[in-house]
Design a protein around this motif. Structure first.
Motif, PDB file in Angstrom:
ATOM      1  N   TRP A 175      20.935  31.160  14.907  1.00  0.00           N
ATOM      2  CA  TRP A 175      21.337  29.951  14.668  1.00  0.00           C
ATOM      3  C   TRP A 175      21.893  30.404  13.086  1.00  0.00           C
ATOM      4  O   TRP A 175      22.736  30.120  12.168  1.00  0.00           O
ATOM      5  N   GLU A 176      20.733  30.944  11.937  1.00  0.00           N
ATOM      6  CA  GLU A 176      21.107  31.115  11.207  1.00  0.00           C
ATOM      7  C   GLU A 176      22.845  32.312  11.238  1.00  0.00           C
ATOM      8  O   GLU A 176      23.155  32.532  10.102  1.00  0.00           O
ATOM      9  N   ASN A 177      23.177  33.220  11.951  1.00  0.00           N
ATOM     10  CA  ASN A 177      24.065  34.286  11.793  1.00  0.00           C
ATOM     11  C   ASN A 177      25.112  32.428  12.254  1.00  0.00           C
ATOM     12  O   ASN A 177      26.200  33.057  11.651  1.00  0.00           O
ATOM     13  N   LEU A 191      25.158  33.987   0.595  1.00  0.00           N
ATOM     14  CA  LEU A 191      24.968  32.711   1.294  1.00  0.00           C
ATOM     15  C   LEU A 191      23.798  33.051   2.262  1.00  0.00           C
ATOM     16  O   LEU A 191      23.819  31.359   2.820  1.00  0.00           O
ATOM     17  N   THR A 192      23.362  34.078   3.005  1.00  0.00           N
ATOM     18  CA  THR A 192      22.219  33.845   3.070  1.00  0.00           C
ATOM     19  C   THR A 192      21.454  32.474   2.799  1.00  0.00           C
ATOM     20  O   THR A 192      20.431  31.484   3.880  1.00  0.00           O
ATOM     21  N   PHE A 193      21.240  32.063   1.735  1.00  0.00           N
ATOM     22  CA  PHE A 193      19.755  31.300   1.194  1.00  0.00           C
ATOM     23  C   PHE A 193      20.928  30.164   0.541  1.00  0.00           C
ATOM     24  O   PHE A 193      20.597  29.103   0.685  1.00  0.00           O
ATOM     25  N   THR A 194      21.649  30.181  -0.213  1.00  0.00           N
ATOM     26  CA  THR A 194      22.934  29.395  -0.789  1.00  0.00           C
ATOM     27  C   THR A 194      23.298  28.515   0.010  1.00  0.00           C
ATOM     28  O   THR A 194      23.490  27.269  -0.023  1.00  0.00           O
ATOM     29  N   VAL A 195      23.477  28.981   1.231  1.00  0.00           N
ATOM     30  CA  VAL A 195      23.388  27.623   2.448  1.00  0.00           C
ATOM     31  C   VAL A 195      22.815  26.811   2.441  1.00  0.00           C
ATOM     32  O   VAL A 195      23.258  24.953   2.323  1.00  0.00           O
ATOM     33  N   GLU A 196      21.612  27.104   2.353  1.00  0.00           N
ATOM     34  CA  GLU A 196      21.111  25.765   2.005  1.00  0.00           C
ATOM     35  C   GLU A 196      20.953  24.774   0.896  1.00  0.00           C
ATOM     36  O   GLU A 196      19.894  23.686   0.730  1.00  0.00           O
ATOM     37  N   ALA A 205      13.808  34.941   9.910  1.00  0.00           N
ATOM     38  CA  ALA A 205      15.198  34.273  11.306  1.00  0.00           C
ATOM     39  C   ALA A 205      16.292  35.507   9.949  1.00  0.00           C
ATOM     40  O   ALA A 205      17.433  35.807  10.349  1.00  0.00           O
ATOM     41  N   LYS A 206      16.555  34.576   9.040  1.00  0.00           N
ATOM     42  CA  LYS A 206      17.294  34.767   7.628  1.00  0.00           C
ATOM     43  C   LYS A 206      17.720  36.388   7.359  1.00  0.00           C
ATOM     44  O   LYS A 206      18.315  37.057   6.842  1.00  0.00           O
ATOM     45  N   CYS A 207      16.110  36.656   7.206  1.00  0.00           N
ATOM     46  CA  CYS A 207      16.466  38.589   6.670  1.00  0.00           C
ATOM     47  C   CYS A 207      17.002  39.214   7.878  1.00  0.00           C
ATOM     48  O   CYS A 207      17.999  40.093   7.665  1.00  0.00           O
ATOM     49  N   LEU A 208      16.296  38.875   9.245  1.00  0.00           N
ATOM     50  CA  LEU A 208      16.810  39.427  10.572  1.00  0.00           C
ATOM     51  C   LEU A 208      18.672  39.226  10.576  1.00  0.00           C
ATOM     52  O   LEU A 208      19.582  40.715  10.729  1.00  0.00           O
ATOM     53  N   SER A 209      18.588  38.373  10.708  1.00  0.00           N
ATOM     54  CA  SER A 209      20.360  37.633  10.912  1.00  0.00           C
ATOM     55  C   SER A 209      21.126  38.752   9.721  1.00  0.00           C
ATOM     56  O   SER A 209      21.829  39.339  10.064  1.00  0.00           O
ATOM     57  N   ALA A 221      22.825  57.011   7.689  1.00  0.00           N
ATOM     58  CA  ALA A 221      22.628  56.520   6.038  1.00  0.00           C
ATOM     59  C   ALA A 221      23.343  55.714   5.908  1.00  0.00           C
ATOM     60  O   ALA A 221      22.850  53.946   5.352  1.00  0.00           O
ATOM     61  N   ARG A 222      24.791  55.578   5.963  1.00  0.00           N
ATOM     62  CA  ARG A 222      25.791  54.210   5.389  1.00  0.00           C
ATOM     63  C   ARG A 222      25.111  53.265   6.077  1.00  0.00           C
ATOM     64  O   ARG A 222      25.738  51.988   5.269  1.00  0.00           O
ATOM     65  N   VAL A 223      25.223  53.285   7.581  1.00  0.00           N
ATOM     66  CA  VAL A 223      24.507  51.684   8.180  1.00  0.00           C
ATOM     67  C   VAL A 223      23.656  51.553   7.624  1.00  0.00           C
ATOM     68  O   VAL A 223      23.038  50.406   7.118  1.00  0.00           O
ATOM     69  N   LEU A 224      22.463  52.164   6.811  1.00  0.00           N
ATOM     70  CA  LEU A 224      21.253  51.693   6.217  1.00  0.00           C
ATOM     71  C   LEU A 224      21.400  51.106   5.281  1.00  0.00           C
ATOM     72  O   LEU A 224      21.095  49.912   4.540  1.00  0.00           O
ATOM     73  N   SER A 225      22.213  51.477   3.758  1.00  0.00           N
ATOM     74  CA  SER A 225      22.828  51.467   3.310  1.00  0.00           C
ATOM     75  C   SER A 225      23.355  50.346   3.153  1.00  0.00           C
ATOM     76  O   SER A 225      22.801  49.119   2.335  1.00  0.00           O
ATOM     77  N   ALA A 226      24.212  49.760   3.990  1.00  0.00           N
ATOM     78  CA  ALA A 226      24.891  48.343   4.262  1.00  0.00           C
ATOM     79  C   ALA A 226      23.680  46.803   4.267  1.00  0.00           C
ATOM     80  O   ALA A 226      23.705  46.115   3.731  1.00  0.00           O
ATOM     81  N   MET A 227      22.793  47.799   5.444  1.00  0.00           N
ATOM     82  CA  MET A 227      21.792  46.610   5.443  1.00  0.00           C
ATOM     83  C   MET A 227      20.793  46.531   4.183  1.00  0.00           C
ATOM     84  O   MET A 227      20.832  45.394   3.740  1.00  0.00           O
ATOM     85  N   LEU A 228      20.586  47.426   3.927  1.00  0.00           N
ATOM     86  CA  LEU A 228      19.568  47.206   2.417  1.00  0.00           C
ATOM     87  C   LEU A 228      20.335  46.270   1.663  1.00  0.00           C
ATOM     88  O   LEU A 228      19.860  46.009   1.249  1.00  0.00           O
ATOM     89  N   THR A 229      21.975  46.808   1.028  1.00  0.00           N
ATOM     90  CA  THR A 229      22.370  45.942   0.306  1.00  0.00           C
ATOM     91  C   THR A 229      22.370  44.427   0.721  1.00  0.00           C
ATOM     92  O   THR A 229      22.524  44.330  -0.300  1.00  0.00           O
ATOM     93  N   GLY A 230      22.577  44.422   2.239  1.00  0.00           N
ATOM     94  CA  GLY A 230      22.342  43.523   2.890  1.00  0.00           C
ATOM     95  C   GLY A 230      21.109  41.981   2.234  1.00  0.00           C
ATOM     96  O   GLY A 230      21.770  41.445   1.832  1.00  0.00           O
ATOM     97  N   LEU A 231      20.045  43.038   2.421  1.00  0.00           N
ATOM     98  CA  LEU A 231      18.498  42.487   2.245  1.00  0.00           C
ATOM     99  C   LEU A 231      18.696  42.933   0.505  1.00  0.00           C
ATOM    100  O   LEU A 231      17.904  41.304  -0.038  1.00  0.00           O
ATOM    101  N   PHE A 232      19.205  43.068   0.109  1.00  0.00           N
ATOM    102  CA  PHE A 232      19.083  43.393  -1.711  1.00  0.00           C
ATOM    103  C   PHE A 232      19.518  41.519  -1.893  1.00  0.00           C
ATOM    104  O   PHE A 232      19.009  41.152  -2.544  1.00  0.00           O
ATOM    105  N   VAL A 233      21.421  41.992  -1.763  1.00  0.00           N
ATOM    106  CA  VAL A 233      21.923  40.453  -2.403  1.00  0.00           C
ATOM    107  C   VAL A 233      21.287  39.193  -1.271  1.00  0.00           C
ATOM    108  O   VAL A 233      21.371  38.412  -1.881  1.00  0.00           O
TER     109      VAL A 233
END
Ligand SMILES: Nc1ncnc2c1ncn2[C@@H]1O[C@H](COP(=O)(O)OP(=O)(O)O)[C@@H](O)[C@H]1O
Ligand SMILES: [Mg+2]
Lengths: 829, 290
Positions: free
Chosen positions: A471-473, A633-638, A665-669, A727-739
């Motif tokens: 749903w979050e996705n 958008l993860t949280f701002t949508v709410e 769920a949001k983090c995983l999404s 590492a690139r994929v990891l960076s992207a995921m970490l960045t996603g989490l950070f944002v």
């Protein structure tokens, strides 16, 4: 006027906007300081410039003597420094330091530049500095004189030719131009004085360019703040029904936008001016502007003061025009994300244009918002725009262009904002209504379609029961049409960029020769192939002698017949096609590998260029932008309600799974989305690269590539490839989490985006701007992985190739986790 | 099943939004009646833990709801005063999402969703985007999501705002139909919404309970104070100045005034049967400026 006041108060009332502006200004000032602090003689004291000038004056007409003097000074300085170093060494030895750990001469000198002061000439300015400045100023003078003379000569002869051969006179543009050039330069030659005095500060001020990133960042932010919040809080309909709510408010808003842009441009210019004043100090305002190397052949006899006034004015006008354009986009879309990206795109386009070749595309190069006020390159030789049969100088044309651009965009913006429905309705307003009608009919159509589809599948009614993560996705990505569109566009950009990068990297002829004639024979570990490689270079470079060697080898049975024939054939091809070809690259490569081999490694002879291209890809900005937009958008949508009470979060928070589970769920999404996006975007880069070259020897050690020559042996290319992709994929995921964490903490797209961009991009910018220390914190290098790893290998932290990289990743992850923890607490409390 | 409010207070700076609110609720419909700004939404936001109370507790079956956390929230259905929902979802998908959030079983959701959509008259547009809905439609969808999952505690903040009369009645009836085994708390300032369905009315004024009783008991208090009085047009202004006029009715044979007064306002006045609206005006009269 009153309305303007209210608009101004509204703008100032957005607290985070003001804070961000101040931060941008501070960052800009700091960066500027670090860039210029080592330049100029200002750091040697208030009257250092005067002393330099006295020195110059003494040798003004005696360049030969100056040269001698300079040599003498350098020698003296060297002697003195050596003495001082010896003294220092002794002191250290006396202190019980062992020989090994005392710094070498040059390292010590770097730490104690004052050792080279000899105080022969000046009280404050080191002689070495004098020795450096003197010849430069003189050289400038010579260049100026010869340049001026040549321009005048040429203009004159051109004009004469045109007059005699073609019968032209002042009525013809070509003739007019040449005549103007002659007149102008003659005037300059008469009035300007160049090379008599040392000019400090001005060069730094006029040539400092990184401030624009901050200025335009502030302008983009400003453009987002003027129109969009009104719509977001639902005031727009109310405003529009008020008596003065349309034209007047629109005018107030647009004039506020333009005026604030002008003020911002002025403030940033003032900051830089002041910072450079503190760091270098300025020489006289009345010096001729031609003293600045890049303005050597400027066609006006202006003083520094005049040029300063002009360039600041032009910057202000450019900023205003930029804001008009970006503001227009913002008023057209009324969307925070699109306003941001629109502004960024205009700036990006301008920035890109500024890289164009001046000779071929002077107007694109100069007439863009980024480098507009940098008149230097185009003003040379009086670049003019041809208007009918006469010319207009760039110096006049540029401000007019800005004004035109401002009017062109400001008027439709006023129309859009006021939503005019008057008799003389403007084009833009009409377009908007068409836009709206289209949207409406689309929506109706979509609804009827949905009803029909729903009826059809009534019996087997669809079940949407899926997990929270999906749903979050859907919320932030899959069902979010604008985001999907944006992703598609960014992906397109990525494809284009990767395609171009792969295309551009075609190896040079020299390199092709290298791979063809050498690698095809002697590829593999140095320890096995070195002899053969060396031998081959010898043969190929020595021509006839090479043939001699070959036949001897064959006769002595060192090579078989087949090989002999093949080599002879190569030799012939090389001689016929390339003449004398020195195989310099190959030799250098051989030397590098040799030295590495001596230090205990066993690198391979491989197609290192193709591999390097594959393994040194930098940050992918499209991917970064995409992650930024989706993750914010993860949280701002709410929290998109017009007021706090209208946020969906209110409902969400009082459901069974609406807090902890939803947070998870949001983090995983976002992790899933980033994972997929990273694979897609990076995948494109690798695919295009792989298509453009061939890549055997994947098991060679990584240090075989010159760019990774610092790698300590153990790791192979295959391992590195897998590692860097992961590492690139990891960076992207970490960045996603950070944002995501930032999005949860700010709950606002504007401030969230700005904070994320600022935190990530400012260090990157500092690094790009030449603050090498910022490399350690450059998010860009880390996000693209390869750059940071090269950096890491160079520094060899904890005696480990990946030390710096791991440290950065660890810190970034830790910060992200901390932020997430704070965000979680805030969300579920 | 009881819900007990124990001295719940909340203030924003100097404004006291809620002062010492205490009440005990059993299953049944409770009306929280009060003018704008009397603290109704504040109370509901505290109950749903969207807002922290300054002091006081809310107990569900003797246990603090904040401590219960998820166990309390799974019994909760909440319709906020200004519901915000995802514009890019369709009504049906939105309810499915809510079903997931409420941790409902698939079969249960599959059964309930069409039923509820039907009850709030959104079946026809179930597949449309929420962004294409009118205010009333969104309001009804918000009610639907609150009711979904058969919550034991249903909290509705002005559920009928923005609905037309027919829908109002439909919604009212629907609520009273499903309410028998639930604690339903309805905040409103529209008296007619709750007049006949509420088991008890809680009158709230500037954050303080001013009255709390079943409707008939409340009406008893103003028994004999409601008058009906025929008047001429030019007299109306005079009456309005001296008495609390609750209604002005223009009939075929002139104007008839409805007046709240302890004394008989005029010779020709006749006693009328009081309604909840009369009582509301009696309580909030000076505040709302009747
Ligand atoms: N976020 C807030 N900040 C300051 N005061 C508020 C806030 N929310 C509500 N109030 C005040 O609290 C009081 C009660 O508001 P509310 O509970 O919304 O009333 P109701 O729902 O009964 O109309 C009002 O006086 C209002 O001004
Ligand atoms: Mg309320």
């Amino acid at each position: 006027m009153k309305l303007f006041g209210y608009e101004f108060r509204k703008l100032i009332g957005i607290r985070y906007f003001v804070i961000l502006l101040v931060l941008l200004m501070i960052a800009s000032g700091i960066l500027c300081y670090f860039r210029v602090k080592d330049e100029g003689v200002g750091k040697f004291g208030a009257n250092a410039a005067d002393e330099v000038n006295a020195f110059l004056k003494e040798y003004a007409d005696k360049p030969e003597e100056l040269k001698e003097q300079v040599q003498f000074l350098s020698m003296k300085a060297g002697e003195k420094a050596t003495l001082r170093y010896e003294a220092y060494r002794k002191e250290m030895l006396d202190k019980g330091m062992d020989e090994e750990s005392i710094p070498w001469y040059f390292d010590a000198l770097k730490k104690h530049p004052d050792w080279a002061y000899t105080y022969n000439y000046s009280e404050t300015v080191p002689d070495t500095v004098l020795a450096e400045i003197g010849p430069k100023v003189l050289e400038n003078k010579e260049k100026y004189n010869s340049g001026m003379a040549s321009i005048l000569r040429q203009a004159k002869s051109n004009a004469q030719r045109l007059e005699e051969d073609e019968g032209m006179d002042m009525g013809d543009y070509l003739y007019y131009y040449q005549a103007q050039v002659y007149l102008r330069y003659a005037k300059v030659l008469e009035n300007a004085s160049v090379g008599d005095r040392y000019v400090s500060g001005w060069t730094q001020f006029f040539e400092y360019r990184y401030g624009d990133f901050f200025l335009f960042g502030a302008l983009i932010l400003l453009c987002c703040m003027v129109f969009v919040p009104e719509k977001q809080c639902g005031m727009l309909p109310i405003l529009r029904t008020a008596r003065k709510g349309r034209i007047q408010v629109a005018c107030a808003k647009v004039s506020l936008l333009l005026l604030s842009s002008a003020v911002l441009a002025l403030v940033f210019a003032a900051i830089h001016f002041f910072v450079i004043f503190c760091a270098c100090g300025y020489s006289s305002f009345s010096d001729s502007v031609q003293n600045i190397p890049s303005l050597l052949l400027f066609p006006k006899a202006w003083t520094m003061g005049q040029y300063l006034a002009y360039s600041v004015l032009l910057k202000v006008l450019a900023a205003v025009a930029f804001s008009a354009a970006a503001g227009f986009l913002s008023a057209l879309t009324y969307s925070p994300v699109l306003s941001y990206l629109g502004g960024a795109a205009i700036f990006g386009g301008s920035f890109g244009m500024s890289f164009m070749d001046v000779g071929q595309h002077p107007f694109y190069h100069c007439l863009n918002f980024y480098s507009m006020e940098n008149v230097a390159p185009i003003a040379e030789r009086l670049h003019m725009v041809q208007i009918f049969n006469s010319g207009m100088e760039y110096i006049l044309f540029a401000p007019l262009l800005c004004l035109g651009c401002t009017v062109l965009f400001a008027l439709p913006t006023v129309a859009l904002v006021s939503g005019v429905r008057m008799s003389g309705r403007t084009k833009a307003a009409e377009r908007q209504s068409v836009f709206k009608r289209l949207k409406k009919s689309l929506l109706t159509f979509e609804n009827s379609l949905r009803t029909k589809m729903a009826k059809k599948s009534k019996e087997k009614r669809k079940i949407y029961r899926v997990g929270l993560v999906r749903w979050e996705n859907r919320k932030q990505f899959l069902w979010n049409v604008p985001v999907l569109l944006l992703t598609a566009i960014l992906f397109g950009v990525q494809i284009f960029v990767s395609f171009r990068a792969a295309d551009n990297g075609t190896p040079s002829l020299e390199y092709r020769v290298y791979t063809h004639f050498l690698l095809s024979e002697a590829r593999g570990p140095y320890s096995q192939q070195a002899e053969k490689y060396d031998n081959l270079i010898n043969i190929y470079t020595k021509g006839d002698e090479g043939r001699q060697i070959l036949s001897e080898d064959y006769r002595d049975g060192r090579i078989d017949r087949e090989t002999y024939e093949r080599y002879t054939e190569y030799l012939r091809t090389i001689r016929n096609n390339l003449g004398t070809y020195d195989f310099r690259t190959a030799r250098e490569h051989y030397d590098l590998l040799k030295s590495m081999n001596e230090s205990g490694l066993d690198p391979w002879f491989i197609d290192y260029l193709s591999w390097s291209r594959l393994l040194t890809g930098k940050i992918s900005y499209p991917l970064f932008a995409c992650i930024l937009v989706v993750a914010i958008l993860t949280f701002t949508v709410e929290y998109t309600g017009k007021s706090k009470a209208e946020n969906f979060a209110n409902i969400l928070r009082c459901t069974k799974l609406g807090r902890k589970k939803t947070f998870l769920a949001k983090c995983l999404s976002i992790l899933c989305i980033c994972f997929v996006l990273a694979l897609l975007f990076w995948g494109v880069e690798y695919i295009f690269m792989l298509r453009s070259g061939n890549f055997p020897d994947i098991d060679a050690p990584l240090c075989s590539l010159p760019v990774f020559s610092q790698a300590s042996g153990g790791i192979t290319i295959r391992q590195y490839l897998i590692f860097s992709l992961a590492a690139r994929v990891l960076s992207a995921m970490l960045t996603g989490l950070f944002v995501t964490a930032v999005s949860a903490l700010t709950r606002n797209i504007f401030s969230g985006l700005t904070v994320s961009v600022a935190v990530t991009m400012i260090p990157t910018l500092l690094y790009m701007a030449g603050m090498n220390g910022a490399g350690y914190i450059s998010f860009g290098s880390w996000f693209g992985v390869n750059e940071m790893i090269q950096f890491s290998m160079k520094n060899d932290l904890f005696g480990w190739d990946f030390g710096v990289y791991a440290l950065y990743t660890g810190i970034f992850a830790a910060v992200t986790v901390l932020l997430l923890a704070a965000a979680r607490k805030k969300f579920i409390k | 099943m009881t819900l007990v409010f124990d001295e719940v207070s909340k203030s924003y700076g100097k404004t006291k939004a809620l002062t010492g609110f205490s009440a005990a609720l059993d299953p049944g419909i409770y009306a929280l009646l009060g003018p704008n700004g009397s603290g109704k939404s504040t109370l509901m936001n505290i109950l749903t833990d969207n807002l922290k109370a300054d002091s006081g507790h809310i107990l569900y079956d003797g246990e603090d709801v904040l401590k219960m956390g998820v166990r309390f929230r799974e019994k909760l259905g909440f319709m906020p005063q200004y519901p915000g929902m995802y514009g890019n979802f369709s009504a049906e998908k939105f309810l499915w999402y809510m079903a997931t959030l409420k941790g409902m079983k698939k079969e249960e959701a599959q059964k309930q969703i069409p039923e509820i959509l039907n009850a709030v008259e959104l079946s026809d547009v179930a597949s449309h985007r929420i962004s294409s809905f009118s205010g009333g439609m969104k309001q009804r969808l918000a009610l639907a999501q609150a009711v979904l999952g058969d919550p034991k505690v249903l909290i509705l903040d002005e559920p009928t705002a923005g609905l037309d009369p027919k829908q109002r009645i439909a919604i009212r009836n629907y609520i009273s139909r499903i309410a028998f085994d639930k604690i339903v708390l309805i905040a409103t300032h529209v008296v007619s919404d709750v007049e006949y369905i509420a088991k008890e009315v809680i009158m709230l004024k500037k954050g303080v309970i001013v009255d709390r009783a079943p409707t008939p008991q409340l009406l008893c208090k103003i028994e004999g104070q409601v008058w009906s009085l025929p008047a001429k047009e030019e007299e109306v202004a005079e009456y309005q100045r001296t008495f609390a006029v609750t209604n002005i009715l223009k009939g075929e044979n002139g104007i008839s005034l409805r007046i709240l007064s302890e004394k008989k306002p005029a010779e020709n006045a006749t006693l009328a049967a009081p309604t909840l609206e009369d009582y509301y005006l009696h309580v909030f009269g000076e505040q709302t400026g009747v």
